[in-house]
Design a protein around this motif. Structure first.
Motif, PDB file in Angstrom:
ATOM      1  N   UNK A 295       6.482 -10.585  -5.596  1.00 52.39           N
ATOM      2  CA  UNK A 295       7.279  -9.448  -5.174  1.00 52.39           C
ATOM      3  C   UNK A 295       6.372  -8.286  -4.795  1.00 52.39           C
ATOM      4  N   UNK A 296       5.377  -8.029  -5.620  1.00 53.18           N
ATOM      5  CA  UNK A 296       4.404  -6.977  -5.315  1.00 53.18           C
ATOM      6  C   UNK A 296       3.198  -7.121  -6.241  1.00 53.18           C
ATOM      7  N   UNK A 297       2.149  -6.376  -5.899  1.00 56.37           N
ATOM      8  CA  UNK A 297       0.945  -6.311  -6.710  1.00 56.37           C
ATOM      9  C   UNK A 297       0.719  -4.855  -7.117  1.00 56.37           C
ATOM     10  N   UNK A 298       0.252  -4.670  -8.345  1.00 53.27           N
ATOM     11  CA  UNK A 298      -0.084  -3.335  -8.842  1.00 53.27           C
ATOM     12  C   UNK A 298      -1.599  -3.237  -8.883  1.00 53.27           C
ATOM     13  N   UNK A 299      -2.161  -2.389  -8.027  1.00 52.41           N
ATOM     14  CA  UNK A 299      -3.616  -2.256  -7.933  1.00 52.41           C
ATOM     15  C   UNK A 299      -4.152  -1.570  -9.182  1.00 52.41           C
ATOM     16  N   UNK A 300      -5.253  -2.117  -9.700  1.00 56.07           N
ATOM     17  CA  UNK A 300      -5.846  -1.585 -10.929  1.00 56.07           C
ATOM     18  C   UNK A 300      -7.358  -1.649 -10.808  1.00 56.07           C
ATOM     19  N   UNK A 301      -8.008  -0.493 -10.942  1.00 49.71           N
ATOM     20  CA  UNK A 301      -9.460  -0.395 -10.873  1.00 49.71           C
ATOM     21  C   UNK A 301      -9.989  -0.143 -12.281  1.00 49.71           C
ATOM     22  N   UNK A 302     -10.642  -1.132 -12.907  1.00 46.24           N
ATOM     23  CA  UNK A 302     -11.098  -0.942 -14.283  1.00 46.24           C
ATOM     24  C   UNK A 302     -12.182   0.119 -14.428  1.00 46.24           C
ATOM     25  N   UNK A 303     -12.837   0.480 -13.323  1.00 46.81           N
ATOM     26  CA  UNK A 303     -13.883   1.498 -13.399  1.00 46.81           C
ATOM     27  C   UNK A 303     -13.320   2.917 -13.314  1.00 46.81           C
ATOM     28  N   UNK A 304     -12.032   3.047 -13.005  1.00 49.76           N
ATOM     29  CA  UNK A 304     -11.419   4.368 -12.889  1.00 49.76           C
ATOM     30  C   UNK A 304     -11.049   4.902 -14.273  1.00 49.76           C
ATOM     31  N   UNK A 305     -10.789   6.185 -14.345  1.00 51.72           N
ATOM     32  CA  UNK A 305     -10.339   6.797 -15.589  1.00 51.72           C
ATOM     33  C   UNK A 305      -8.917   6.319 -15.884  1.00 51.72           C
TER      34      UNK A 305
ATOM     35  N   UNK B   5       2.167  -8.969 -10.102  1.00 50.44           N
ATOM     36  CA  UNK B   5       0.834  -9.145 -10.672  1.00 50.44           C
ATOM     37  C   UNK B   5       0.103  -7.807 -10.767  1.00 50.44           C
ATOM     38  N   UNK B   6      -0.764  -7.699 -11.749  1.00 45.68           N
ATOM     39  CA  UNK B   6      -1.769  -6.642 -11.776  1.00 45.68           C
ATOM     40  C   UNK B   6      -3.004  -7.156 -11.048  1.00 45.68           C
ATOM     41  N   UNK B   7      -3.421  -6.429 -10.005  1.00 43.92           N
ATOM     42  CA  UNK B   7      -4.594  -6.810  -9.229  1.00 43.92           C
ATOM     43  C   UNK B   7      -5.784  -6.045  -9.802  1.00 43.92           C
ATOM     44  N   UNK B   8      -6.541  -6.707 -10.628  1.00 44.52           N
ATOM     45  CA  UNK B   8      -7.722  -6.101 -11.244  1.00 44.52           C
ATOM     46  C   UNK B   8      -8.900  -6.289 -10.292  1.00 44.52           C
ATOM     47  N   UNK B   9      -9.352  -5.160  -9.700  1.00 39.20           N
ATOM     48  CA  UNK B   9     -10.307  -5.224  -8.596  1.00 39.20           C
ATOM     49  C   UNK B   9     -11.732  -4.948  -9.070  1.00 39.20           C
ATOM     50  N   UNK B  10     -12.663  -5.823  -8.651  1.00 41.80           N
ATOM     51  CA  UNK B  10     -14.089  -5.645  -8.912  1.00 41.80           C
ATOM     52  C   UNK B  10     -14.816  -5.681  -7.568  1.00 41.80           C
ATOM     53  N   UNK B  11     -15.426  -4.561  -7.199  1.00 40.82           N
ATOM     54  CA  UNK B  11     -16.090  -4.452  -5.903  1.00 40.82           C
ATOM     55  C   UNK B  11     -17.493  -5.031  -5.956  1.00 40.82           C
ATOM     56  N   UNK B  12     -17.903  -5.690  -4.865  1.00 39.18           N
ATOM     57  CA  UNK B  12     -19.265  -6.195  -4.717  1.00 39.18           C
ATOM     58  C   UNK B  12     -20.032  -5.448  -3.629  1.00 39.18           C
ATOM     59  N   UNK B  13     -19.355  -4.572  -2.926  1.00 37.58           N
ATOM     60  CA  UNK B  13     -19.990  -3.791  -1.868  1.00 37.58           C
ATOM     61  C   UNK B  13     -19.599  -2.330  -2.075  1.00 37.58           C
ATOM     62  N   UNK B  14     -20.510  -1.513  -2.609  1.00 32.12           N
ATOM     63  CA  UNK B  14     -20.158  -0.136  -2.979  1.00 32.12           C
ATOM     64  C   UNK B  14     -19.564   0.683  -1.838  1.00 32.12           C
ATOM     65  N   UNK B  15     -19.948   0.391  -0.599  1.00 33.40           N
ATOM     66  CA  UNK B  15     -19.431   1.173   0.527  1.00 33.40           C
ATOM     67  C   UNK B  15     -17.993   0.819   0.880  1.00 33.40           C
ATOM     68  N   UNK B  16     -17.497  -0.286   0.346  1.00 34.61           N
ATOM     69  CA  UNK B  16     -16.138  -0.731   0.690  1.00 34.61           C
ATOM     70  C   UNK B  16     -15.123  -0.043  -0.207  1.00 34.61           C
ATOM     71  N   UNK B  17     -14.171   0.629   0.389  1.00 33.16           N
ATOM     72  CA  UNK B  17     -13.092   1.305  -0.335  1.00 33.16           C
ATOM     73  C   UNK B  17     -11.791   0.545  -0.099  1.00 33.16           C
TER      74      UNK B  17
END
Length: 421
Positions: free
Chosen positions: A109-119, A80-92
């Motif tokens: 089998x695995x997850x691929x982390x994806x941050x839509x706010x990143x470049x 899976x692609x894990x499309x992450x949306x944060x609700x707590x800015x201090x949480x990394x």
């Protein structure tokens, strides 16, 4: 990174799914967050392709939301692609810890982390060139943004109903294509991987045992550039790329009353429709003033009929309706439930968009009649039918449905290429 993390998956099969999607999107800033997928996609299509939504918490604190998009299969297990949306800015988030928490619950089998706010990274390509004017390829970063703008221009959609521009990046794992004319984007198509398939005939199920497919999500061409085969060229490039990835089946949904789409899907691409979803999308807009019912399209991209269609000229006229072909709904508003013939003709409105604007009551009658008709005739059981073509009789327009059986399958199952498992 917190050590007391827990996750809660939303139930896509539950009655509250649509309300929960609205709640999640509101938490994430809808309707003013351009990184969110539109509500109609998340409510109807996302769960059908195997997508999941999970809340991540540390104790009572809600840290963010994970949208799990099908991506690939490895050793028969989903990725899976894990499309992450944060609700707590201090949480990394720690991608490895998130994967360790969520993957076992998904049997992944695995997850691929994806941050839509990143470049994001985009790779502009040229896959196909037609003469000196039209060019088909993967979008660069500016072209990805242009796709979002084209959605507004083509469908007059409000911002919240548009797809995020970053889904066309390399990292998200989909298949996006643009059509260029004089260096400008004039059309686009994009597809995302899906797990689980639309219903298939038993013989196809044996030939295509893999759970991985493509879901072709959206295709659009600017009005000034229509009638130039751009939609056909985009779909041809999509089919070629799918086969390169080892995928033999592409699915999408289409309004059965839009005859222009039917010409592309059935006459030019040789796709098929075995199943039907009444009132598939919950929204209403200028193109869907009545129930947004949809045919579920199955495109066997490696089959001989499809390959022949993709190699021939696209400028051919509509086939004439044979005079002896039984009409399932003569005149459009009455239908016959007891026809028994190798092929049936299903009449459509001459211009569905104009009808919805001019006479909403009549448009509603057309929708109700064809909904009942399609639900009755389409399916994979013996004696049922698949939509496989179009035809014309003067100004009248028809879908052509073929009854399933050995004669129907002979050509479709002859030496298909593509996915082998």
């Amino acid at each position: 990174m917190a050590t007391d993390l827990t996750c809660q998956f939303l139930d896509a099969e539950g009655d509250a799914w649509a309300a929960e999607v609205d709640h999640v999107r509101a938490l994430l800033g809808a309707p003013h967050n351009p990184q969110l997928f539109p509500p109609q996609y998340l409510k109807a299509t996302f769960p059908r392709i195997g997508g999941r939504i999970a809340f991540l918490r540390a104790g009572p604190r809600l840290l963010g939301v994970a949208f799990l998009f099908p991506r690939d299969l490895e050793s028969g297990r989903p990725v899976y692609t894990l499309r992450w949306h944060s609700l707590e800015p201090s949480f990394q988030p720690d991608p490895q810890q998130l994967s360790g928490l969520l993957a076992p619950k998904l049997a992944a089998e695995r997850l691929v982390f994806y941050d839509p706010s990143a470049r994001q990274r985009y790779v502009r390509t040229t896959a196909d060139r037609v003469g000196d004017e039209i060019e088909i390829g993967r979008p660069g970063p500016d072209e990805a943004a242009a796709i979002r703008q084209l959605q507004q221009r083509i469908w007059q959609s409000e911002d919240d109903l548009l797809y995020p521009a970053d889904v066309h990046s390399v990292g998200f794992g989909g298949l996006s294509l643009v059509a260029r004319a004089a260096g400008q984007v004039v059309g686009f198509a994009f597809a995302l991987p899906r797990f689980g398939a639309a219903p298939l005939p038993p013989d196809w199920q044996q030939r295509f045992p893999s759970r991985l497919r493509l879901e072709s999500q959206l295709l659009g061409v600017l009005p000034a550039y229509r009638q130039r085969a751009i939609a056909f060229l985009l779909k041809r490039a999509q089919a070629q790329e799918a086969l390169r990835r080892g995928l033999g089946l592409i699915h999408w949904t289409v309004d059965p009353l839009q005859f222009g789409n039917a010409v592309l899907n059935f006459a030019k691409l040789r796709a098929l429709a075995f199943s039907f979803s009444p009132d598939h999308y919950p929204y209403r807009n200028a193109l869907n003033r009545v129930a947004a019912s949809r045919l579920e399209i199955t495109w066997l991209v490696g089959a001989a009929p499809v390959q022949r269609a993709l190699q021939r000229s696209v400028g051919r006229g509509l086939p004439e309706l044979p005079p002896d072909l039984p009409r399932a709904n003569p005149g459009g508003l009455d239908w016959k439930p007891a026809l028994d013939a190798p092929c049936l003709a299903i009449e459509l409105p001459e211009n569905w968009n104009e009808l919805q604007q001019a006479d909403l009551s009549l448009a509603q009658r057309w929708r109700e009649t064809t909904d009942q008709l399609l639900a009755h005739y389409l399916g994979l059981r013996p004696g049922q039918y698949a939509i496989s073509g179009v035809a014309a009789e003067g100004p009248r327009r028809y879908l052509v449905a073929e009854r399933l059986g050995p004669a129907f399958w002979a050509d479709w199952l002859a030496d298909p290429t593509g996915e082998v498992g």
